[in-house]
Scaffold this motif. Structure first.
Motif, PDB file in Angstrom:
ATOM      1  N   ASP A 133      -2.644  -2.391  10.688  1.00 23.53           N
ATOM      2  CA  ASP A 133      -4.089  -2.601  10.852  1.00 23.53           C
ATOM      3  C   ASP A 133      -4.650  -3.353   9.645  1.00 23.53           C
ATOM      4  O   ASP A 133      -5.447  -4.281   9.779  1.00 23.53           O
ATOM      5  CB  ASP A 133      -4.764  -1.240  10.991  1.00 23.53           C
ATOM      6  N   ARG A 134      -4.201  -2.974   8.471  1.00 27.70           N
ATOM      7  CA  ARG A 134      -4.721  -3.591   7.253  1.00 27.70           C
ATOM      8  C   ARG A 134      -4.319  -5.060   7.147  1.00 27.70           C
ATOM      9  O   ARG A 134      -5.109  -5.901   6.717  1.00 27.70           O
ATOM     10  CB  ARG A 134      -4.227  -2.834   6.022  1.00 27.70           C
ATOM     11  N   GLY A 173       8.554  15.030  16.149  1.00 28.54           N
ATOM     12  CA  GLY A 173       8.395  13.688  15.606  1.00 28.54           C
ATOM     13  C   GLY A 173       9.120  13.507  14.291  1.00 28.54           C
ATOM     14  O   GLY A 173       8.877  12.570  13.551  1.00 28.54           O
ATOM     15  N   ASP A 217       5.035   6.610  11.072  1.00 26.27           N
ATOM     16  CA  ASP A 217       4.147   5.873  11.979  1.00 26.27           C
ATOM     17  C   ASP A 217       2.727   5.799  11.432  1.00 26.27           C
ATOM     18  O   ASP A 217       2.044   4.789  11.594  1.00 26.27           O
ATOM     19  CB  ASP A 217       4.137   6.518  13.371  1.00 26.27           C
ATOM     20  N   PHE A 218       2.265   6.885  10.782  1.00 24.06           N
ATOM     21  CA  PHE A 218       0.941   6.843  10.156  1.00 24.06           C
ATOM     22  C   PHE A 218       0.897   5.701   9.136  1.00 24.06           C
ATOM     23  O   PHE A 218      -0.034   4.897   9.104  1.00 24.06           O
ATOM     24  CB  PHE A 218       0.620   8.181   9.486  1.00 24.06           C
ATOM     25  N   HIS A 270       0.835  -1.197   0.000  1.00 17.99           N
ATOM     26  CA  HIS A 270       0.000   0.000   0.000  1.00 17.99           C
ATOM     27  C   HIS A 270       0.868   1.245   0.000  1.00 17.99           C
ATOM     28  O   HIS A 270       2.008   1.211   0.441  1.00 17.99           O
ATOM     29  CB  HIS A 270      -0.922   0.033   1.224  1.00 17.99           C
ATOM     30  N   ARG A 271       0.246   2.333  -0.445  1.00 16.26           N
ATOM     31  CA  ARG A 271       0.980   3.591  -0.502  1.00 16.26           C
ATOM     32  C   ARG A 271       0.297   4.628   0.376  1.00 16.26           C
ATOM     33  O   ARG A 271      -0.927   4.718   0.399  1.00 16.26           O
ATOM     34  CB  ARG A 271       1.011   4.090  -1.947  1.00 16.26           C
ATOM     35  N   TYR A 272       1.089   5.416   1.077  1.00 14.58           N
ATOM     36  CA  TYR A 272       0.578   6.430   1.992  1.00 14.58           C
ATOM     37  C   TYR A 272       1.169   7.775   1.635  1.00 14.58           C
ATOM     38  O   TYR A 272       2.274   7.866   1.106  1.00 14.58           O
ATOM     39  CB  TYR A 272       0.915   6.066   3.442  1.00 14.58           C
ATOM     40  N   GLN A 273       0.427   8.822   1.968  1.00 20.58           N
ATOM     41  CA  GLN A 273       0.851  10.170   1.573  1.00 20.58           C
ATOM     42  C   GLN A 273       0.448  11.178   2.638  1.00 20.58           C
ATOM     43  O   GLN A 273      -0.633  11.077   3.213  1.00 20.58           O
ATOM     44  CB  GLN A 273       0.168  10.530   0.241  1.00 20.58           C
ATOM     45  N   SER A 274       1.325  12.132   2.877  1.00 22.08           N
ATOM     46  CA  SER A 274       0.937  13.250   3.741  1.00 22.08           C
ATOM     47  C   SER A 274       1.216  14.540   2.996  1.00 22.08           C
ATOM     48  O   SER A 274       1.893  14.544   1.965  1.00 22.08           O
ATOM     49  CB  SER A 274       1.711  13.221   5.051  1.00 22.08           C
ATOM     50  N   VAL A 330       9.634  10.611  11.801  1.00 21.00           N
ATOM     51  CA  VAL A 330       8.962   9.440  12.393  1.00 21.00           C
ATOM     52  C   VAL A 330       7.445   9.530  12.296  1.00 21.00           C
ATOM     53  O   VAL A 330       6.773   8.538  12.023  1.00 21.00           O
ATOM     54  CB  VAL A 330       9.396   9.293  13.873  1.00 21.00           C
ATOM     55  N   THR A 331       6.905  10.743  12.509  1.00 24.55           N
ATOM     56  CA  THR A 331       5.443  10.892  12.619  1.00 24.55           C
ATOM     57  C   THR A 331       4.702  10.333  11.420  1.00 24.55           C
ATOM     58  O   THR A 331       3.752   9.537  11.574  1.00 24.55           O
ATOM     59  CB  THR A 331       5.089  12.373  12.813  1.00 24.55           C
ATOM     60  N   ILE A 332       5.106  10.740  10.221  1.00 25.83           N
ATOM     61  CA  ILE A 332       4.387  10.266   9.038  1.00 25.83           C
ATOM     62  C   ILE A 332       4.681   8.781   8.817  1.00 25.83           C
ATOM     63  O   ILE A 332       3.794   8.019   8.407  1.00 25.83           O
ATOM     64  CB  ILE A 332       4.749  11.118   7.806  1.00 25.83           C
ATOM     65  N   GLU A 372       1.503   2.053  11.001  1.00 23.24           N
ATOM     66  CA  GLU A 372       0.420   1.570  11.841  1.00 23.24           C
ATOM     67  C   GLU A 372      -0.895   1.434  11.082  1.00 23.24           C
ATOM     68  O   GLU A 372      -1.758   0.637  11.460  1.00 23.24           O
ATOM     69  CB  GLU A 372       0.280   2.452  13.080  1.00 23.24           C
ATOM     70  N   SER A 373      -1.055   2.169   9.970  1.00 22.89           N
ATOM     71  CA  SER A 373      -2.197   1.899   9.095  1.00 22.89           C
ATOM     72  C   SER A 373      -1.981   0.545   8.424  1.00 22.89           C
ATOM     73  O   SER A 373      -2.906  -0.269   8.319  1.00 22.89           O
ATOM     74  CB  SER A 373      -2.315   2.979   8.009  1.00 22.89           C
TER      75      SER A 373
END
Lengths: 459, 166, 335
Positions: free
Chosen positions: A393-394, A378, A385-386, A200-204, A381-383, A389-390
């Protein structure tokens, strides 16, 4: 009155045993009384006679050559005193982290021939009042020749992308590599042996510190060749050392005084306002204030970097993660600032607090034509961790496992080797999950209640 | 245009100073009267750090021209404590750990003072509404709301005792 | 139209210290002749309470009352070098430097007290209330203030100390990333309970339950301030904040607190938090540091709770109502 934290002493009780008198006590803050009486002195709570105000004329373009700067209209504003350009700066090129050996010096105090982001400071205007400085700054006429701009981290790395940095690459070079790498085990073997592969891909997007007090400083010439910088910097010596190098001054000619910050969160570690304000004080012999307006604090001061993170996991039916591949892009914006360091920190944080035998990380520090990003609470690290940890969960839901139990199976223990090859110690991920489960009224199955960071029992 | 001499009633005192046209109450307090507890967080009425009281009502001093004040009393944080004795709001903020960096504290306490003068027995929702124009980036607001409610309770107790004594 | 409830969890760790080390801090301590102590630092208190915590550490190590210790900060003329306050390094690095300085000062103080009482320094204890007495014989005592006076005027000794803490810089191996990035790791687990309005996409965070492991809580109230304030910031990051709402397009950037959205006091969640301690071997009294990490675990806990509530997985921050609604639309369309 709310209940303040009680320490739950059942966890690690033997290790935490100590006879302490003051440490561990809820004593009142030493600064609370001065805060509530209005006596705490912030840097801006002083006015010095003859103080000049510094406002910047800023780029309206994302990426452009500076063809011409016309100061005629600005100079006519009543109260105008002086304008500073790159020609006035003794050592115009720097990077904040050069003090710890990071290269190259990729940022100008004031740009010489081009701007790299909308909002970049170009000409410093000094005037008797803030209003006059602001008016004069708005009357500086700048002619630009637009250059192609990049705004997307992956676009910036594609062959044929416009190169926006003088050293010829849209990324920070880590010892010859185009990214910070972690190579631990063999992820491809791990994927091949896995029951499932989940990617999966995540973005902030960039996030501002948004402190209630904006970044700023007041510089006072002491009349003996020394300058006192009243600043809300989070790092007095960072400010002092970088400023001295930029200005070509002996270090002991500068004194940085501060210690009250109306919100830091990593937003006041960039040393942007002090060097030019000191220069202005040097050249005029008068105190100089350079304070960001709220608009500048929001859009010009560096934010937390936007990050793009792809996580590919090889997972077994029984819940073990056997391989984790992370491709991470930090959007550093136009200049390095703290991003090369933050990107290494992001890589070091992977794959999260879990023991995974095969880990591969490519963490890129990428330049784009936007407000340079930098440290924020953070950092690195902060992003991550998003995303992590997402992802956890998945995977748990995919395997139809309880999300807490799934994490506890994979949680690192003392003595495990991390992906950056350091031995884990002082682990407590298992225990914080056990505590949180208890607090939310959840009784974990016995196998998980018995788990401990001190052993691999129950895995 | 030239400056004029202005007199304001600040914290119960008559204060005279030279004022340029268009000067905001905030700049007058901070630059001319050395009352720097009110802060300049945004200069556009979006953060509340400049909150002071005019005739007992909370206003954003950064948006109020000095010319509009006239003889109406102005109160800043500096006038809250009576000498060394803290106002219950101030004591509650200390005991309740309702302050961290301290930058929003002046505005918060004055917004609370305006509320408690108008509503001595506010609900939690009343307190939340009263400070909704004040940004805090550090505390997460919970401790501030609790401190204001605690101060309100103490003030009511003192008022009850006073009335009983009379 | 419904309000859908969901619960999500997240568990994280956080490194203490500037990444890779090489970030020393120094501290100086001296006693005044009247028995109080000044700790001199160039470090900066950002409002997290560094000055308070350092005074506690100094008082603990010296063995004197907390209110006789004053911390002077942020003047480079008088304060020795400190890298600065960031990277969750303050309590750990500066705390360790202060312990070293305080131990030196304490040993001189005990030497002088020993002379005054005509005993061996090893026979003495500090009572933490302003006196030094012989172990087991509390009546054989001398006040710290008198020891300070005697040290300066009678014995010509300085009750003072110097301290520094440095984790040596680690150089990552370029090929493998092998490195030693931190001094210790703190931990957190957050359980988030949310309510999603399936008509507006609005997410309300009902409750955040946080369990933190931070080595040693120097001051539980200050740790609580970080946990609660950080959880609020995490909620703000997860649901509200960005300077570029259309990233990577730079249009419509907010310029003040009206356009830069953050939860206000009416939007805060109920919060329940607890601390456990696993002291770090290299931390001051075991402290690991907490300041930076507290926004982190709430973010994914909220994202996971949103999925639990309505089946929408949002992979981009911030998780705005628009994104939730688009997700719900997609689910309804059977994608």
């Amino acid at each position: 009155m709310q209940d303040l934290e009680k320490i739950d002493t059942r966890f690690f009780s033997a290790e935490r045993e100590a006879h302490l008198d003051v440490v561990g006590e809820t004593v009142p803050r030493v600064d609370a009384r001065s805060h509530v009486t209005g006596k705490t002195q912030f840097y801006e709570d002083m006015t010095l006679p003859g103080m000049l105000h510094l406002k910047m004329a800023r780029s309206t373009r994302h990426h452009a050559l500076i063809r011409k700067i016309d100061l005629k209209a600005a100079e006519k504003v009543p109260g105008f005193v002086r304008a500073l350009t790159h020609k006035d700066v003794p050592n115009n090129w720097y990077t904040i982290l050069r003090l710890i050996g990071v290269e190259p010096n990729d940022e100008p105090v004031l740009p010489e021939d081009r701007v790299l982001f909308a909002g970049e400071q170009i000409v410093a205007i000094l005037a008797d009042t803030a209003a006059a400085a602001g008016e004069a700054a708005s009357k500086v006429k700048i002619e630009y020749k637009d250059l192609p701009a990049v705004f997307d981290v992956e676009e910036a790395l594609k062959p044929g992308a416009p190169i926006i940095k003088p050293h010829g690459k849209n990324y920070f070079v880590y010892e010859g590599h185009h990214c910070r790498r972690i190579r631990f085990g063999d992820v491809e073997k791990g994927f091949a042996s896995a029951d499932h592969v989940i990617e999966h891909r995540y973005q902030s997007a960039p996030i501002e510190h948004a402190p209630t007090e904006t970044t700023g400083c007041i510089v006072k010439p002491e009349g003996n060749g020394r300058f006192t910088i009243h600043s809300n910097t989070q790092a007095c010596y960072f400010t002092l050392d970088n400023a001295a190098l930029i200005l070509g001054l002996p270090f002991n000619k500068l004194r940085v005084v501060g210690g009250t910050v109306g919100g830091g969160f990593g937003g006041k570690v960039d040393v942007i306002v002090e060097p030019i304000a000191i220069l202005a004080a040097m050249l005029t012999g008068r105190p100089v204030k350079y304070a960001y307006s709220r608009e500048e604090e929001m859009q010009v001061s560096s934010p937390r970097a936007a990050e793009r993170i792809t996580i590919k996991d090889g997972v077994m039916k029984d819940g073990r993660i056997v391989a984790r591949k992370v491709t991470l892009y930090v959007d550093a914006g136009a200049y390095s600032r703290h991003s090369p360091y933050g990107t290494t920190k992001a890589a070091a944080h992977m794959p999260g607090p879990y023991s995974i035998p095969n880990v591969w990380v490519d963490a890129h520090c990428v330049y784009t034509n936007r407000t340079p990003s930098s440290a924020m609470r953070g950092f690195g690290v902060t992003i991550g961790d998003f995303a992590l940890e997402s992802q956890m969960d998945r995977i748990a839901r995919f395997l139809k496992m309880d999300p807490v139990e799934f994490r506890m199976l994979n949680a690192y223990r003392d003595g495990d080797t991390k992906a950056h090859r350091k031995k884990a110690e002082g682990c407590a991920l298992v225990e914080v999950m056990q505590k949180a489960a208890e607090m939310t009224g959840r009784t974990l199955p016995e196998r998980f209640r018995k788990m401990s960071s001190l052993s691999r029992e129950g895995i | 245009m030239s400056s004029s001499v202005v007199t304001l009633n600040v914290n119960g005192e008559s204060r005279e100073f030279l004022c340029r046209p268009g000067t905001t109450l905030l700049d007058a307090l901070r630059d001319s009267l050395s009352l720097t507890a009110a802060k300049k967080g945004c200069a556009q009425g979006s953060c509340g750090t400049c909150t002071v009281l005019v005739e007992g009502r909370a206003v954003f001093a950064c948006l109020v021209p000095v010319e509009t004040i006239g003889s109406r009393p102005v109160e800043t944080l500096e006038g809250l404590a009576a000498g060394e004795a803290l106002h219950p709001l101030q004591a509650a903020f200390i005991e309740g750990f309702a302050t961290q960096c301290g930058f929003c504290t002046s505005g918060m306490i004055l917004a609370a003072k305006a509320l408690l003068r108008a509503s001595p027995d506010p609900t939690r929702a009343d307190v939340v509404r009263a400070i909704s124009g004040n940004v805090c980036r550090c505390t997460g607001y919970e401790a501030i709301v609790d401190a204001i409610l605690m101060a309100a309770a103490r003030l009511r107790k003192t008022a009850t005792r006073k009335r009983a004594a009379e | 139209m419904a309000k859908l409830k969901g619960r999500g969890v997240s568990a994280v760790n956080y490194p203490t210290g500037m990444n890779l080390g090489g970030d020393p801090s120094q501290a100086l301590i001296h006693a005044t002749t009247t028995g109080s102590f000044v700790i001199t630092l160039s470090s900066v208190d950002l409002g997290q309470g560094l000055k308070t915590v350092i005074a506690q550490i100094g008082a603990e190590t010296l063995g004197v009352p907390f209110d006789t210790v004053w911390v002077d900060t942020a003047d480079t003329d008088t304060g020795p070098h400190c890298m600065g306050t960031f990277a969750s390094r303050g309590t750990h690095r500066i705390g360790n430097a202060v312990i070293m300085a305080a131990r030196e000062a304490r040993s001189v103080m005990l030497e002088v007290a020993a002379e005054e009482l005509e005993v061996d320094p090893d026979d003495l204890v500090t009572d933490g209330k302003g006196a030094i007495h012989v172990k087991g014989s509390p009546e054989k005592s001398v006040a710290v203030i008198n020891v300070a006076l005697a040290a300066h005027f009678k014995y010509g000794k300085t009750i003072s100390g110097r301290g520094i803490f440095m984790k040596p810089k680690s150089e990552p191996v370029p090929e493998t990333g092998e490195m030693d990035p931190d001094s210790c790791q703190a931990h957190a687990c957050t359980v988030a309970e949310v309510e999603v309005d399936d008509e507006t996409g609005d997410v309300r965070v009902l409750k955040l339950t946080n369990a933190y492991e931070i080595g040693r809580a120097m001051n539980p109230a200050l740790a609580h301030q970080q946990i609660v304030g950080g959880a609020w910031m995490g909620m703000s990051h997860a649901l509200y904040e960005t300077t570029e709402p259309y990233y990577p397009d730079r249009a419509h950037g907010p310029t003040n607190f009206i356009s830069y959205l953050m939860p206000g006091p009416a939007d805060i969640a109920e919060m329940e938090s607890a601390i456990i301690e696993r002291p770090a071997k290299n931390g001051p009294y075991g402290a690991k540091g907490i300041g930076e990490m507290t926004a982190n675990s709430p973010i994914a806990a909220i994202a996971n709770a949103i999925f639990d509530a309505c089946g929408v997985r949002v992979e981009t921050m911030p998780i705005t109502p628009e994104k939730v609604l688009r997700g719900l639309d997609a689910l309804r369309a059977g994608k």
